[in-house]
Write a protein that holds these residues in place. Structure first.
Motif, PDB file in Angstrom:
ATOM      1  N   UNK A 159       0.815  -1.215   0.000  1.00 39.83           N
ATOM      2  CA  UNK A 159       0.000   0.000   0.000  1.00 39.83           C
ATOM      3  C   UNK A 159       0.847   1.263   0.000  1.00 39.83           C
ATOM      4  N   UNK A 160       2.136   1.134   0.333  1.00 40.03           N
ATOM      5  CA  UNK A 160       2.991   2.303   0.457  1.00 40.03           C
ATOM      6  C   UNK A 160       2.774   3.086   1.736  1.00 40.03           C
ATOM      7  N   UNK A 161       1.863   2.605   2.603  1.00 40.74           N
ATOM      8  CA  UNK A 161       1.547   3.298   3.852  1.00 40.74           C
ATOM      9  C   UNK A 161       1.516   2.267   4.974  1.00 40.74           C
ATOM     10  N   UNK A 162       2.376   2.431   5.951  1.00 38.01           N
ATOM     11  CA  UNK A 162       2.404   1.492   7.062  1.00 38.01           C
ATOM     12  C   UNK A 162       1.430   1.913   8.158  1.00 38.01           C
ATOM     13  N   UNK A 163       0.892   0.952   8.921  1.00 34.50           N
ATOM     14  CA  UNK A 163      -0.007   1.298  10.032  1.00 34.50           C
ATOM     15  C   UNK A 163       0.682   2.240  11.011  1.00 34.50           C
ATOM     16  N   UNK A 164      -0.067   3.209  11.521  1.00 33.06           N
ATOM     17  CA  UNK A 164       0.474   4.143  12.491  1.00 33.06           C
ATOM     18  C   UNK A 164       1.151   5.356  11.894  1.00 33.06           C
ATOM     19  N   UNK A 165       1.278   5.397  10.552  1.00 33.94           N
ATOM     20  CA  UNK A 165       1.903   6.545   9.916  1.00 33.94           C
ATOM     21  C   UNK A 165       0.970   7.752   9.968  1.00 33.94           C
ATOM     22  N   UNK A 166       1.545   8.949   9.896  1.00 37.90           N
ATOM     23  CA  UNK A 166       0.762  10.177   9.772  1.00 37.90           C
ATOM     24  C   UNK A 166       0.446  10.380   8.297  1.00 37.90           C
ATOM     25  N   UNK A 167      -0.842  10.434   7.970  1.00 40.71           N
ATOM     26  CA  UNK A 167      -1.283  10.484   6.584  1.00 40.71           C
ATOM     27  C   UNK A 167      -2.027  11.784   6.320  1.00 40.71           C
ATOM     28  N   UNK A 168      -1.672  12.452   5.233  1.00 42.21           N
ATOM     29  CA  UNK A 168      -2.322  13.697   4.840  1.00 42.21           C
ATOM     30  C   UNK A 168      -2.687  13.597   3.358  1.00 42.21           C
ATOM     31  N   UNK A 169      -3.995  13.553   3.042  1.00 37.10           N
ATOM     32  CA  UNK A 169      -5.185  13.711   3.876  1.00 37.10           C
ATOM     33  C   UNK A 169      -5.424  12.508   4.801  1.00 37.10           C
ATOM     34  N   UNK A 170      -6.128  12.794   5.884  1.00 38.68           N
ATOM     35  CA  UNK A 170      -6.285  11.784   6.919  1.00 38.68           C
ATOM     36  C   UNK A 170      -7.184  10.632   6.559  1.00 38.68           C
ATOM     37  N   UNK A 171      -8.034  10.766   5.512  1.00 37.82           N
ATOM     38  CA  UNK A 171      -8.947   9.673   5.174  1.00 37.82           C
ATOM     39  C   UNK A 171      -8.390   8.768   4.079  1.00 37.82           C
ATOM     40  N   UNK A 172      -7.075   8.825   3.873  1.00 30.64           N
ATOM     41  CA  UNK A 172      -6.446   8.010   2.828  1.00 30.64           C
ATOM     42  C   UNK A 172      -5.706   6.794   3.382  1.00 30.64           C
ATOM     43  N   UNK A 178       4.160  10.404   6.753  1.00 27.34           N
ATOM     44  CA  UNK A 178       5.317  10.606   7.625  1.00 27.34           C
ATOM     45  C   UNK A 178       5.344   9.519   8.684  1.00 27.34           C
ATOM     46  N   UNK A 179       6.510   8.936   8.869  1.00 26.86           N
ATOM     47  CA  UNK A 179       6.685   7.936   9.919  1.00 26.86           C
ATOM     48  C   UNK A 179       8.131   7.966  10.386  1.00 26.86           C
ATOM     49  N   UNK A 180       8.283   7.927  11.700  1.00 26.10           N
ATOM     50  CA  UNK A 180       9.625   7.945  12.306  1.00 26.10           C
ATOM     51  C   UNK A 180      10.434   9.148  11.832  1.00 26.10           C
ATOM     52  N   UNK A 181       9.759  10.285  11.621  1.00 28.49           N
ATOM     53  CA  UNK A 181      10.451  11.507  11.251  1.00 28.49           C
ATOM     54  C   UNK A 181      10.819  11.613   9.795  1.00 28.49           C
ATOM     55  N   UNK A 182      10.450  10.646   8.981  1.00 28.29           N
ATOM     56  CA  UNK A 182      10.782  10.673   7.564  1.00 28.29           C
ATOM     57  C   UNK A 182       9.500  10.748   6.742  1.00 28.29           C
ATOM     58  N   UNK A 183       9.524  11.529   5.666  1.00 28.90           N
ATOM     59  CA  UNK A 183       8.325  11.775   4.875  1.00 28.90           C
ATOM     60  C   UNK A 183       8.547  11.398   3.418  1.00 28.90           C
TER      61      UNK A 183
END
Length: 240
Positions: free
Chosen positions: A91-104, A154-159
């Motif tokens: 998915x390119x997005x790991x659980x717990x990551x900060x996602x913008x927009x938030x509903x993605x 963004x996760x672990x300070x990396x975006x």
């Protein structure tokens, strides 16, 4: 963020006959941790995602056999503890990551995944088959992909930025099919830090079939191998 052969690299068991397969899966996880932008006002979200638990042996039985992967992709079936990580990487997005927009944020499945990965050692490209049970329709997946064409993660300070394009669906004997192309670009830049994924999705009952070709850089996907493996995977699930 670590990359292969660095001291901080996560280490996973490797079978002797396919030494590079898990290395690519781990690299996907490392890059996904550096990952995924949509236009509009920022609305960051960091919602813990539930992780399904349970026996995935029934789904694992429905995976294509390693011998059914097209040449030159040397394949193995991942153990359950590794399969979950590899599936989330797609998915390119790991659980717990900060996602913008938030509903993605991707909708979590209702079962543990079963995953097989094949690697072309000459190019580092991989073909991954993931089977999972879900209560989400592929129509909903397609609608989210259209809405979330560019996502900043963004996760672990990396975006990084994940861009998603909806492609014409493959004509196949499944309840639903969807085709996607995703690119994950780290904001830190550097060679080898861009992943390109072409994904074919099928749904048979509550079983989601995800077959993804992943490469690093802007290489053209191996469409013939992807189509062939997707056809094999859907057929095996349908036959049960």
């Amino acid at each position: 963020m670590t990359v292969p052969d660095s001291p901080g690299r996560r280490r996973l068991p490797r079978p002797r006959r396919a030494p590079a397969v898990l290395g690519i899966a781990v690299l996907g996880g490392v890059l996904a941790a550096c990952s995924t932008t949509v236009s509009g006002q920022p609305q960051a979200s960091q919602i813990p995602q539930p992780v399904a638990t349970g026996d995935n042996s029934e789904l694992a039985r429905l995976l294509p056999n390693p011998s059914q992967f097209p040449s030159p992709y040397l394949a193995i079936t991942l153990p359950p503890e590794t399969a979950g990580q590899a599936a989330r990487d797609l998915d390119g997005i790991l659980p717990g990551a900060q996602v913008d927009p938030g509903d993605c944020m991707p909708t979590p499945p209702v079962s543990d995944p079963a995953v097989s990965v094949g690697t072309d050692d000459s190019t580092r490209a991989t073909l991954t088959v993931e089977l999972v049970r879900t209560d989400q329709t592929l129509s909903a997946v397609e609608q989210q992909a259209q809405r979330c064409g560019s996502v900043r993660v963004t996760q672990s300070g990396t975006t990084a930025t994940v861009t998603t394009e909806v492609l014409p669906p493959p004509p196949l004997d499944a309840d639903e099919t969807v085709a996607l192309r995703r690119t994950v670009r780290s904001e830190t830049g550097g060679p080898g830090l861009t992943r390109t994924m072409q994904t074919l999705l099928g749904q048979v009952g509550d079983v989601r079939i995800n077959v993804t070709y992943m490469s690093f850089g802007d290489d053209k996907p191996d469409g013939e191998a992807l189509d062939s493996l997707f056809t094999t995977a859907v057929s095996k699930v349908r036959k049960g």
